[in-house]
Structure formats: C-alpha cells, structure tokens
Design an enzyme around this catalytic site. Structure first.
Site, short mmCIF file in Angstrom:
data_model
loop_
_atom_site.label_atom_id
_atom_site.label_comp_id
_atom_site.label_asym_id
_atom_site.label_seq_id
_atom_site.Cartn_x
_atom_site.Cartn_y
_atom_site.Cartn_z
N LYS A 109 0.91 -1.07 -0.16
CA LYS A 109 -0.35 0.07 0.08
C LYS A 109 0.86 1.27 0.11
CE LYS A 109 0.51 -1.74 4.21
NZ LYS A 109 0.18 -2.81 4.94
N GLU A 194 3.00 -3.14 11.08
CA GLU A 194 4.46 -2.53 9.93
C GLU A 194 5.71 -2.80 11.00
OE1 GLU A 194 2.66 -2.02 6.51
OE2 GLU A 194 1.69 -2.69 7.87
N LYS A 209 -3.87 3.65 2.57
CA LYS A 209 -4.61 2.24 2.21
C LYS A 209 -5.80 3.62 1.37
CE LYS A 209 -3.88 -0.93 5.26
NZ LYS A 209 -3.72 -1.71 6.71
#
Ligand code: HSE
Length: 440
Positions: A109, A194, A209
């Site tokens: 993303k 992450e 996103k």
C-alpha cells in the site's frame, strides 16, 4: 472439452508472514483454485534474502534464489507477487517486472499510495495488470467491491477502520485497561504491525490505504501527500471513557468524502456512535463503510492483517489475473476503476475546509463565568453546541473537565476558537479536540 492450458508460473518476491501464507493457501487449495481459474497456478520461483528459511518452506517444490531482479526478468515467470514492502527496491522491482511484460500482484500500500500513478501508467503502456486487493484491509475484498460491485453508484463517502494494529490497541486499552506500549508489543508479536510501527500508530498506514480507496472510489489520481494524518498516540484513557459515557466509541477512521468543493481525505481518531455496527469492529479486525448514492450504506468486515487473511487477497488476485491474462488489455477492469483518460482533477481539500462535528475537552478552574466565556467564543465562531457535560472534580481538586460536543462546524473556525479558549486564564493547558462523525 477445452484444451488444458499450461499452468501459470508465478515468481514470489518475499516469503515472510504473507508470502508464507500465499504458499500455504496455493498448495492447500490448488485443486479448487484450478477449477476457478481454469488452469493451475504454481509458484515456480521464490526470491528471498533468507534463502535457507525460504527453502525450509518450499522444500524442492520451487526454485529459491537470492536475487529478486532475476525473477522479474525471467522468461519463465508470468506473474510476479511483490511482498517485499517499502518504496525503493520494491518500486524498482515492480517497474522492472512491468517492463518485462509481467503482471504484478502486490500488497504494498505504501508503494501504491506514493508511486501508484507512475506504476499504473507504466502498466497501461505495457498492457499488463497490477492487482492490489491485499494492499487494503487484508482479506476484505474492498477493492473488488469498490471497483466492480459498486460500479453503478456515485460513491459519496467511505469511512473505514483500516489499521488493525491501532484498532487492536484501542480495543485492548478500553476493554482491559492495558497500557499502550504493552498492547503494541503484543500486536507486533502477532505480526499485525508494520515494520515501522509508527506507521500504524500515527495513521500513516491507514492514510496509504485510504488514498488507494479514495482514488478508485472517485476516479482521481493517488494523492497520499495531500492526506491529513493524525494517529492515536495522544489519546488518553479519560477521553476514551468520556466518549463512552456520551454514547460514542473512539476509532481511528480513514474518511474520504466527496463534497461540493472537492474531496476530503483524512485519517484521525473519531468519535462514532456506539450503536453503529462499525463502532463494534474490535481487535485487529477491519471494517469499511461505503455510501453509494444508489445502494446506500454498505459495510465490509473482516481480518485486515495477518498471514492467511492477506494471502487470501493475494491469491484471489492471482486467480483474477489468470482469468484475464488472455483478455484484450483495453477491456480489462481499469486499475483505478475509471478509464485512465477519465480521471478527475477535483482537488483534495485542505483540513481547514473540512466540515464535521467535534468533541472538545478542556480542564478549567471551577468558578463563575467560565462557561459563559467558553460559549461566547464558540458562538462568535458560529459553532453550535450539541451537548455539554461538566465532570466531577477529583478529590481535593479545584479544576474540572468540561466536555463539549458541537454540531457540524468548519475546522478552521474550530481551530480559531480553540486558540482563543486556550488563552483564557481559567483554562488549564491545551484543549483536546477529537472529530466526531455520525456516519449516517
Ligand atoms: N499494519 C497493518 C495493520 C497490516 O495493522 O492493519 C495490514 O496492512
């Protein structure tokens, strides 16, 4: 009967948490996937720096190499799955794969939100597909829904819980009274977070996103740099509790909305009425509300992170690409849902122009005239109060918390009023401001 087509050959870049899931799902459901796709889909080569780890997973069923560039240039690969992450090497690999005529499936993303326009333009030029269902909300097929299922609609807005880590943290803090750091460590241990967990906590991952969803909902280019991003690290237990007492739950929402003057694109903690379904999306789960003009509000829910849910989306993309591989490139579903020459240049609005409701909390000295001063400042800024509560002072404490909910107001007016309130001698410290959405 149709002649059997040769298996599709896939090169997998990165066999970590998600890559391992992809390997497992493709193996486990191979027959079912073949029945769906019309031909077998096989990972023939895996590139991973940790070659021994990779070999431990794939055994002798696929070639393992260390150099990902070899995979994207190989004439024996039809589709490349990019699961390396980041913007630098991943970008070079994706572009190199496209230039070599490979279709690409990616969960990246960050890469698409920042360099998607360039990547899709290159893919368009070369007649290949770049599929990215796994980039938004893990296993939830929200890209498919926005791009195809809702194609009849003029999308009005999207509001989503699209970062599992921060939702997990907020849920655990509220339910179990656990401290922030402890819950974050647990999320990292479970593989949700992450590589850089500030991306989760500060709203950056959600903004990546949201940028992608906004582009395909409104037919605009990716504009991550214009997204307003505020995370959950400054939320206090008091605000979470006060919001609950008023009938609201605080969620980190990604909101994108089409209004007259442009598009709102913002990620921030948001009070949501507890009775809304989306307010009850807890833990690492994701939930996305999409309002279309014809269909009305629709809600998509599911696991937004983790090995198998994300693999579910990657493999669905593999099936999609496999089905369309022989189709004329001009007649495939456009990357950003709208035809590439039909993208709109409607502007992303600066945050000051956004209109929403607000939760304002301030600590004040408990004496006559304080409320009158506050309400005058708000009235002068055309901000109407919806509800107001004065909390009990703690024992031996002469200062009290006042919580105000406002009607809808323009953000720059609220900023101005907050500045004036903070200058009052009776107000202690800063005003806490959290936006509120009724999501109707
Ligand atoms: N770090 C992300 C999350 C993983 O917590 O939702 C999926 O993108």
């Amino acid at each position: 009967m149709k002649a059997a087509l040769k298996p599709i050959r896939v090169g997998l870049l990165g066999i970590g948490t998600v890559g391992g899931g992809v390997w497992e799902v493709l193996g486990r459901n191979a027959d079912e996937i073949k029945r769906r796709a019309g031909r077998a889909i096989e990972i023939t080569v895996v590139a991973d720096k940790a070659a021994d780890h990779a070999r431990g997973i794939v055994k002798d069923k696929a070639k393992v190499i260390g150099d990902a560039f070899e995979v994207v240039r190989s004439k024996d690969v039809d589709i490349v799955i990019e699961l390396i992450g980041g913007y630098t090497v991943a970008k070079e690999l994706v572009l190199e794969a496209i230039r070599n005529g490979k279709h690409v499936v990616t969960a990246n993303k960050a890469l698409l939100a920042t360099h998607g326009n360039e990547i899709f333009a290159e893919a368009q030029k070369r007649g290949v597909m770049v599929a990215f269902e796994a980039a938004v909300a893990g296993g939830v097929p929200i890209i498919k829904a926005l791009r195809e299922g809702l194609a009849a609609n003029r999308i009005e807005w999207i509001a989503g819980i699209i970062n599992g880590t921060s939702n997990f943290i907020l849920s655990e803090m509220r339910d179990k009274g656990l401290p922030f750091a402890k819950v974050l460590a647990e999320a990292q241990k479970r593989g949700y977070a992450e590589a850089d967990p500030t991306f989760d906590i500060e709203g950056v991952d959600a903004a990546h996103k949201l940028t992608i969803m906004s582009a395909i909902a409104f037919g605009i280019p990716m504009q991550f740099s214009k997204a307003y991003t505020e995370g959950i690290s400054k939320l206090t237990a008091d605000d979470i509790r006060y919001a609950e007492q008023l009938g609201y739950r605080i969620k980190l929402l990604g909101i994108t909305k089409r209004v007259k003057a442009g598009i709102e694109l913002r990620v921030h903690p948001t009070l949501v009425p507890t009775k809304r379904l989306i307010a009850n999306v807890e833990g690492v789960m994701n939930g996305i509300l999409v309002k279309g003009d014809a269909v009305g509000p629709t809600l998509y829910y599911g696991a937004g992170a983790g090995s198998m849910p994300t693999a579910s989306a990657v493999v669905a993309d593999l099936v999609d690409v496999t089905r369309l591989i022989t189709a004329d490139p001009e007649h495939r579903v456009p990357h950003l849902a709208f035809q590439p020459d039909q993208l709109s240049d409607i502007p992303i609005l600066p945050m000051g122009e956004v209109e929403t409701s607000y939760y304002l909390r301030m600590r004040v000295v408990d004496k006559p005239g304080v409320l009158a001063d506050l309400t005058r400042i708000l009235a002068d800024a055309s901000i109407s109060i919806e509800a107001m509560v004065q909390k009990e002072p703690a024992e031996g404490e002469s200062r009290v918390d006042i919580v105000l909910l406002t009607h809808r107001a323009i953000e720059k007016n609220v900023d101005g009023a907050i500045q004036k309130i903070e200058q009052l001698g009776t107000v202690v410290g800063k005003v806490t401001r959290i936006r509120l959405e009724e999501l109707l």
